[in-house]
Design a protein around this motif. Structure first.
Motif, PDB file in Angstrom:
ATOM      1  N   MET A   1       7.222  31.386  42.406  1.00  0.00           N
ATOM      2  CA  MET A   1       7.646  32.659  41.884  1.00  0.00           C
ATOM      3  C   MET A   1       7.173  33.757  42.830  1.00  0.00           C
ATOM      4  O   MET A   1       6.004  33.870  43.137  1.00  0.00           O
ATOM      5  CB  MET A   1       7.049  32.839  40.486  1.00  0.00           C
ATOM      6  N   GLN A  14      11.598  40.011  36.695  1.00  0.00           N
ATOM      7  CA  GLN A  14      11.185  38.891  37.529  1.00  0.00           C
ATOM      8  C   GLN A  14      11.881  37.615  37.072  1.00  0.00           C
ATOM      9  O   GLN A  14      12.256  36.782  37.896  1.00  0.00           O
ATOM     10  CB  GLN A  14       9.668  38.724  37.509  1.00  0.00           C
ATOM     11  N   ASP A  18      14.083  35.204  39.474  1.00  0.00           N
ATOM     12  CA  ASP A  18      13.804  33.772  39.567  1.00  0.00           C
ATOM     13  C   ASP A  18      15.045  32.948  39.228  1.00  0.00           C
ATOM     14  O   ASP A  18      15.373  31.982  39.920  1.00  0.00           O
ATOM     15  CB  ASP A  18      12.652  33.380  38.647  1.00  0.00           C
TER      16      ASP A  18
END
Length: 117
Positions: A1, A14, A18
């Motif tokens: 990540m 995020q 991802d």
């Protein structure tokens, strides 16, 4: 990540980043896709594909129909064959070409639909 280094510039979370990174095809796959579309960048090859929508043809008939020399037609068919867009069968000394599969029909139909919108 990966860490989001500039959060003030991104509307994505995020998790979104991802997910998009996981779902994006590999560089090799994207290269292969770009190469496939390059084949469609030549109007002679597109004309050949359209001719083959109707029926399979030998090089001589196709060249005559499209106003090409047999050599030029063979060259373009080789490119189309290498890109898996056409297939061939041999009958004695004569090669007959046809579209490789229904995907080719779909690509042509979707492209035409797009430009006619």
């Amino acid at each position: 990540m990966k860490e989001n280094k500039n959060p003030e510039y991104l509307a994505l979370t995020q998790e979104d980043i991802d997910r998009l990174e996981r779902e994006t095809p590999s560089d090799e796959e994207l290269y292969d896709l770009a190469e496939l579309y390059k084949v469609f960048g030549d109007s002679t090859r597109v004309r050949i594909l359209y001719a083959l929508l109707e029926s399979e043809m030998c090089v001589g008939d196709m060249a005559q129909l499209l106003g090409l020399t047999p050599t030029a037609c063979s060259h373009q068919l080789r490119v189309l064959k290498n890109s898996k867009l056409v297939r061939f069968r041999r009958e004695g000394k004569i090669m007959f070409y046809s579209l490789a599969d229904e995907h080719v029909r779909s690509i042509l139909a979707l492209g035409m639909e797009h430009i006619l919108e």
